[in-house]
Design an enzyme around this catalytic site. Structure first.
Site, PDB file in Angstrom:
ATOM      1  N   ASP A  96       0.859  -1.192   0.000  1.00  0.00           N
ATOM      2  CA  ASP A  96       0.000   0.000   0.000  1.00  0.00           C
ATOM      3  C   ASP A  96       0.891   1.236   0.000  1.00  0.00           C
ATOM      4  O   ASP A  96       1.973   1.237   0.599  1.00  0.00           O
ATOM      5  CB  ASP A  96      -0.914   0.006   1.224  1.00  0.00           C
ATOM      6  N   ASP A 119      -6.669  -1.568  -4.889  1.00  0.00           N
ATOM      7  CA  ASP A 119      -7.765  -1.326  -3.939  1.00  0.00           C
ATOM      8  C   ASP A 119      -8.747  -0.303  -4.500  1.00  0.00           C
ATOM      9  O   ASP A 119      -9.966  -0.473  -4.415  1.00  0.00           O
ATOM     10  CB  ASP A 119      -7.227  -0.788  -2.599  1.00  0.00           C
TER      11      ASP A 119
END
Length: 173
Positions: free
Chosen positions: A111, A129
């Site tokens: 991330d 995502d």
């Protein structure tokens, strides 16, 4: 075919961005892009969205494969011949595959998109995502909207063939 093309583009962009982060950042390192609002921050997520199911990588890999198989099996029913549903599925498939590659290859998802404002902080996420969330949002809104408004269907374009195709038509003079 457009669904897979969109999915492929999302996977390539997602993996390219993650590669750049892995090459240029140390784990936990953060670079301000828009100070006070947006940073690039390298984090390892061993769970799912918003940090749920931490340290359940094997379960999440299995769940990803199950969802992809179900999307393939029920594709015709899911898209309902609507372009907007194809767009949504392309986003979801691309996002799932992008994160699945990380889970298999690294054991976590990389991330790096870190948004915040004052004391409010959004959990760090990545392009995969975002694609999943956008795809689910588009699919949900369009499905709800279709119950009241008719969206255009994808109709195959038939090419005219031979003289029969022009029978009954008048030439432009």
């Amino acid at each position: 075919m457009r669904v897979l093309s969109l999915s492929f583009v999302i996977v390539v962009l997602d993996q390219w961005c993650k590669l750049l982060i892995l090459q240029r950042f140390s784990h936990g390192e953060s670079w301000p892009v828009i100070p006070g609002y947006f940073n690039l921050t390298y984090l390892r997520n061993t769970g799912a969205v918003w940090g749920i199911l931490q340290h359940q990588n094997e379960l999440l890999v299995l769940l990803s494969f199950v969802v992809l198989i179900l999307m393939a099996v029920f594709y015709r029913w899911l898209v309902d011949d609507r372009r907007v549903h194809r767009l949504a599925l392309g986003c979801m498939i691309g996002g799932i595959v992008g994160n699945l590659i990380d889970r298999i290859k690294l054991g976590w998802v990389t991330d790096f998109l870190d948004f915040h404002w004052a004391a409010n902080h959004w959990p760090c996420f990545n392009l995969a995502d975002a694609a999943i969330c956008v795809g689910v949002g588009i699919y949900a809104v369009s499905t709800l909207w279709m119950s009241t408004v008719s969206l255009p269907k994808c109709e195959p374009v038939a090419e005219p063939r031979g003289r029969e195709a022009h029978a009954g038509t008048t030439p432009n003079v």
